[in-house]
Every structure is written in structure tokens, then in C-alpha cells.
Write a protein that holds these residues in place. Structure first.
Motif, mmCIF file in Angstrom:
data_model
loop_
_atom_site.group_PDB
_atom_site.id
_atom_site.type_symbol
_atom_site.label_atom_id
_atom_site.label_comp_id
_atom_site.label_asym_id
_atom_site.label_seq_id
_atom_site.Cartn_x
_atom_site.Cartn_y
_atom_site.Cartn_z
ATOM 1 N N UNK A 106 -99.323 82.374 53.513
ATOM 2 C CA UNK A 106 -98.771 81.067 53.857
ATOM 3 C C UNK A 106 -98.944 80.750 55.342
ATOM 4 N N UNK A 107 -98.800 79.483 55.690
ATOM 5 C CA UNK A 107 -98.985 79.049 57.069
ATOM 6 C C UNK A 107 -98.008 79.729 58.014
ATOM 7 N N UNK A 166 -105.508 75.045 49.937
ATOM 8 C CA UNK A 166 -106.511 75.914 50.545
ATOM 9 C C UNK A 166 -107.881 75.281 50.703
ATOM 10 N N UNK A 167 -108.180 74.322 49.858
ATOM 11 C CA UNK A 167 -109.534 73.760 49.812
ATOM 12 C C UNK A 167 -110.022 73.201 51.147
ATOM 13 N N UNK A 168 -109.212 72.407 51.888
ATOM 14 C CA UNK A 168 -109.713 71.870 53.166
ATOM 15 C C UNK A 168 -110.083 72.951 54.181
ATOM 16 N N UNK A 169 -109.494 74.142 54.031
ATOM 17 C CA UNK A 169 -109.760 75.239 54.966
ATOM 18 C C UNK A 169 -110.807 76.218 54.433
ATOM 19 N N UNK A 170 -111.367 75.903 53.266
ATOM 20 C CA UNK A 170 -112.337 76.802 52.663
ATOM 21 C C UNK A 170 -111.719 78.078 52.136
ATOM 22 N N UNK A 199 -109.292 80.110 49.068
ATOM 23 C CA UNK A 199 -109.043 79.992 47.635
ATOM 24 C C UNK A 199 -107.720 79.299 47.354
ATOM 25 N N UNK A 200 -106.700 79.608 48.138
ATOM 26 C CA UNK A 200 -105.394 78.984 47.982
ATOM 27 C C UNK A 200 -104.558 79.242 49.233
ATOM 28 N N UNK A 201 -103.510 78.461 49.398
ATOM 29 C CA UNK A 201 -102.458 78.744 50.369
ATOM 30 C C UNK A 201 -101.157 78.763 49.589
ATOM 31 N N UNK A 202 -100.478 79.885 49.637
ATOM 32 C CA UNK A 202 -99.283 80.065 48.827
ATOM 33 C C UNK A 202 -98.155 79.141 49.278
ATOM 34 N N UNK A 203 -97.536 78.459 48.323
ATOM 35 C CA UNK A 203 -96.345 77.661 48.590
ATOM 36 C C UNK A 203 -95.149 78.597 48.617
ATOM 37 N N UNK A 204 -94.303 78.449 49.640
ATOM 38 C CA UNK A 204 -93.258 79.429 49.892
ATOM 39 C C UNK A 204 -91.867 78.949 49.483
ATOM 40 N N UNK A 205 -91.484 77.758 49.899
ATOM 41 C CA UNK A 205 -90.116 77.307 49.655
ATOM 42 C C UNK A 205 -89.850 77.132 48.165
ATOM 43 N N UNK A 206 -88.711 77.626 47.714
ATOM 44 C CA UNK A 206 -88.371 77.545 46.295
ATOM 45 C C UNK A 206 -88.355 76.086 45.811
ATOM 46 N N UNK A 207 -87.754 75.204 46.595
ATOM 47 C CA UNK A 207 -87.690 73.798 46.180
ATOM 48 C C UNK A 207 -89.095 73.190 46.062
ATOM 49 N N UNK A 208 -89.974 73.541 46.975
ATOM 50 C CA UNK A 208 -91.351 73.048 46.910
ATOM 51 C C UNK A 208 -92.077 73.602 45.679
ATOM 52 N N UNK A 209 -91.792 74.865 45.337
ATOM 53 C CA UNK A 209 -92.388 75.464 44.141
ATOM 54 C C UNK A 209 -91.891 74.750 42.887
ATOM 55 N N UNK A 210 -90.594 74.454 42.865
ATOM 56 C CA UNK A 210 -90.022 73.780 41.693
ATOM 57 C C UNK A 210 -90.620 72.374 41.521
ATOM 58 N N UNK A 211 -90.770 71.679 42.644
ATOM 59 C CA UNK A 211 -91.345 70.334 42.562
ATOM 60 C C UNK A 211 -92.792 70.382 42.098
#
Length: 453
Positions: free
Chosen positions: A178-179, A431-435, A437-449
Motif C-alpha cells: 500500500x501507499x 496499480x495500473x497507472x503505476x505499471x 499489478x495492484x495496490x492493496x486497499x487498506x482501510x476496512x471502510x474502503x474495502x467494504x465500499x
């Protein structure tokens, strides 16, 4: 009219998904089939793979591909963001299912009983792993001011911790970190990482591939003291009977005899050094004291009474994981596991009806991820034997929609397998704009959304 065998699996990591796979493969022996619901307290599945494996291990994370194939089956449902026992209790699970399998794994740090563990700068490896893997329930920052760091333990988790501390943030950027983790690692001041084991090279619990990967980084110089290469009769016997042990020993031998290179970060692997005390000053770590040990002929070691003080400013304890005690189930305090016989939960000498365990909650945090397959197969075989013998409970509300309605009425915001696909797509889009594979989403609320909970 006959109905499918209804099974709840609490914990949607590898152990739980392997249990689901074993049930599916035995489906022909169960008429008219099986219906499986996995309950996971995180919004996303995969447990240890997502939150316990270092992000620079894409080979291990590739196991997710095989786990996907199980969760894609129509007989399997996922209920993420559902916590046992706060959202659903054991009695409530039994009211919906013929049988319940617990596969909750091990996520806490095993205690290390030496003075100084409470000092500022003394950390459990599990907490650090949770941070760099983006676990939603831990702080977003990590103190990385120490220039010299000690890691206690000679297993793969110790290697992961040491490698993450020794690598540069830019080396790790192509991974899914993650960032906030990337930003934290950019501030990392560690130039020396010292890994300590109380026994010798033949007793190290590294897997050969993980050990060799240490040397692949262009910024990490791996250093082994030739005086730490020593074997007794027990060690030699272990090398002869165990190919992996022999491969680890050979790798360490080769590193011990080579010249030290110019790579900027030094990673020292020390053997025969038993941690005796974490040294402190004004409440902070200022060093580590170890006792030199020696082999006793059997592969075990004994203390020599010779002590060394190491100049380090932080200590990471990677001496093993420990499972959390599960309410309403019997518990073995010493092993940190649920007592069982063949996966059947045992309480006061009797099988706790319709209740089973598999994976690390059953046998402790031992072995590699794939080793939990054998556990799952044994547990499921005994569950099916109990089903065939009419020894399972009869649930009051076995209809698949009943548990969904229950969670809805309780106000539980649960995620689904379809929701995982949505979260997966969202992480890949980041992750795509940075080339990447992915950037992991960390916050639980963001994951739920992102999951559409």
C-alpha cells in the motif's frame, strides 16, 4: 425431500478453503451434495496469503489462483467481514449448519520470556507483518529510525522481516504494498540487520528457496560468520535424512566462505547465539545480549556462559505465531490450540458434537501453507464419517437464505465472493497507472465500499 449437507467454515484462509475443497471432492459420497459457507472476519478472503506473506513473494501469492477455483464453485459462498463470536456465535452457527469447522489460523506473536521485551523498540514480528501487508486493523505508520536492527528467530517469518527491513522502498514498489507502507519504508534508516538463532545451521527452519532469495537483492549483502558453521552427530544425521536441511546448510556454508561485497545494506545471519536480554536505557532499546551456545551431540545446544552485547536500536521477535482463543471451544493454553482427535473437537474426553478444527488452530503454526491440506482431508473425512453415522446435529434452519437473513437482521455488513471480485478489480485499477499489478486497499471502510458490502 433430501437436502445438501450444510457446513460452515470459520476462517477463509488456505486451511478453510482446503477444507471446502476436500468437501467438494467428496461430494459424490454425500447425497444430494454439500453446501458450504465460509465466514471470514476480514472483508477479503485468503487469510495468511493476503496478510501474512511478504509482498515480494509473488510465487507464494500465486496459491491464490488455486484457492480461487474452489471459491468459484456454486456450492460455496463467502461471508466476509463477519466476526466470530461477535456477529455469529457457535450456537447460532449450529442452528444453521449440520457441522462447523474452525480454521482461524494464528496471527498473534508467541511470547518470548526474556527481560526487556516491553521496551520501546521491541516489536513482535506479527505486528510488523500486519503493517507491511496492509492489515486494516493495525496503525498506518511504523517507527523505522533504527540503523542497526536485530531479528530473533530462524524461520521464514524472520527472513521476511529481515528482508523487508533491509530492502529499499523502491525495490518493493513493484509489489502490491500500500501507499502508506511505501512512504514508511522510504524513511527506513536500517543499514544493518542481524538475524539470531540459538542453534546451528542444521537446525534453522528456513526453506531453501526463501533463504536463497535473500541474496537476490542488489542492495543486500548477506554475511555468515565461518565460526557459526558447525555440526554434531545429530546435525549430520538430520542433513542426511532431510534434503531441505542439507540445502539450507550448503547455502549457508557457501556464504560463510565468500568475500564480503560492497552492497550497502548488510544482513548478518548469526547462529549459536541465544537471546538473553533486550538492553534498554530511558525505556528504549539500546542493545541485545546473547549467550553463546554449543552443540551437545544430539542437535540440541547448551549455554556456554559467554555473553555478547550487540549494538542495535530495535529488536523484532519472530519466534512463532500463536492462535487466539476461541470462545465456547475448549483450549490448550500451552500449545495455543483447540484439543482434537482427527479434527474432531474434544471437550472433557468427548467429541463436541458437529464441531471440528483444521489448520494452525488445530496443530499450531508449523509447516508450510500446503501442509494444511492433509489436516483438511483428515478433518473432512471424520466429519463425513459422523454424517454417515447419523452423529451430527440437525440444524433448526438449514435453508441457505436463513443465515443471510440473520446477518441482515443483525445489521452485519458482510461481503461476498462477488464482492471480492469487485475489490480485486479496484486494487488492480489503482496499480495500473503505476505499471503495478495492484495496490492493496487498506482501510476496512474502503474495502467494504469497494466490495459493495
Amino acid at each position: 425431500m433430501p437436502r445438501p449437507l450444510r457446513v460452515a467454515i470459520v476462517g477463509a484462509g488456505p486451511a478453510g478453503i482446503y477444507a471446502a475443497d476436500a468437501l467438494l471432492k467428496s461430494e459424490a459420497a454425500v447425497e444430494p451434495g454439500v453446501s458450504i459457507d465460509l465466514f471470514e472476519r476480514m472483508p477479503a478472503p485468503f487469510g495468511l496469503i493476503r496478510y501474512g506473506v511478504a509482498p515480494d513473494h509473488p510465487r507464494i501469492k500465486g496459491i491464490i489462483t488455486a484457492l480461487h477455483q474452489v471459491l468459484d464453485k456454486p456450492q460455496v459462498r463467502l461471508f466476509g467481514n463477519v466476526d466470530y463470536p461477535n456477529d455469529i456465535s457457535l450456537d447460532e452457527l449450529h442452528s444453521f449448519y449440520d457441522a462447523v469447522i474452525f480454521s482461524t489460523g494464528a496471527t498473534a506473536d508467541r511470547a518470548l520470556a526474556i527481560p526487556g521485551v516491553e521496551l520501546d523498540g521491541s516489536y513482535g514480528a506479527a505486528d510488523f507483518v500486519s503493517w507491511y501487508d496492509g492489515h486494516p486493523d493495525v496503525p498506518r505508520t511504523w517507527p523505522l529510525e533504527a540503523e542497526k536492527v536485530a531479528v530473533l528467530g530462524v524461520g521464514n517469518v524472520a527472513l521476511d522481516v529481515a528482508r523487508i527491513l533491509a530492502k529499499t522502498a523502491e525495490e518493493l514498489l513493484p509489489t502490491e504494498i500500500p501507499a502508506n507502507v511505501h512512504e514508511g519504508l522510504k524513511a527506513n534508516k536500517a543499514l544493518e540487520v542481524h538475524v539470531f538463532g540459538r542453534r546451528g545451521p542444521a537446525q534453522a527452519k528456513f526453506s531453501p528457496m526463501e533463504l536463497r532469495e535473500l541474496d537476490h537483492s542488489p542492495t543486500i549483502e548477506v554475511i555468515v560468520n565461518p565460526e557459526d558453521i558447525d555440526y554434531d552427530e545429530g546435525s549430520i544425521a538430520e542433513r542426511r535424512k532431510n534434503k531441505q536441511t542439507d540445502m539450507v546448510a550448503k547455502t549457508l556454508e557457501n556464504w560463510a566462505i565468500r568475500d564480503i561485497g560492497e552492497r550497502p545494506h548488510k544482513l548478518f545471519l548469526h547462529f549459536f547465539e541465544s537471546p538473553a536480554e533486550i538492553l534498554g536505557e530511558d525505556g528504549k532499546v539500546v542493545g541485545l545480549r546473547t549467550e553463546r551456545t554449543e552443540l551437545d551431540g544430539t542437535g540440541n545446544v547448551k549455554g556456554t556462559g559467554r555473553f555478547t552485547d550487540w549494538d542495535v536500536q530495535s529488536v523484532y521477535r519472530a519466534v512463532g505465531y500463536l492462535s487466539d482463543e476461541l470462545p465456547k471451544l475448549p483450549w490448550d493454553v500451552d500449545s495455543g490450540t483447540v484439543p482434537d482427535e482427527g479434527g474432531r473437537v474434544i471437550e472433557a474426553g468427548e467429541h463436541l458434537k458437529s464441531t471440528y478444527v483444521t489448520g494452525w488452530i488445530r496443530r499450531g503454526p508449523i509447516g508450510l501453507i500446503g501442509h494444511t491440506k492433509g489436516d483438511a482431508n483428515e478433518t473432512v473425512a471424520n466429519l463425513l464419517e459422523d454424517h454417515a453415522g447419523g452423529r451430527l446435529r440437525t440444524p433448526a434452519a438449514p435453508e441457505p437464505e436463513a443465515v443471510e437473513a440473520f446477518l441482515g437482521e443483525r445489521g452485519v455488513r458482510f461481503t461476498t465472493w462477488q464482492g471480492w471480485y469487485a475489490l480485486d478489480a479496484a486494487e488492480k485499477a489503482l496499480g495500473e497507472p503505476q505499471g503495478r499489478e495492484r495496490v492493496k486497499i487498506v482501510e476496512r471502510e474502503d474495502m467494504l465500499k469497494a466490495s459493495g458490502a
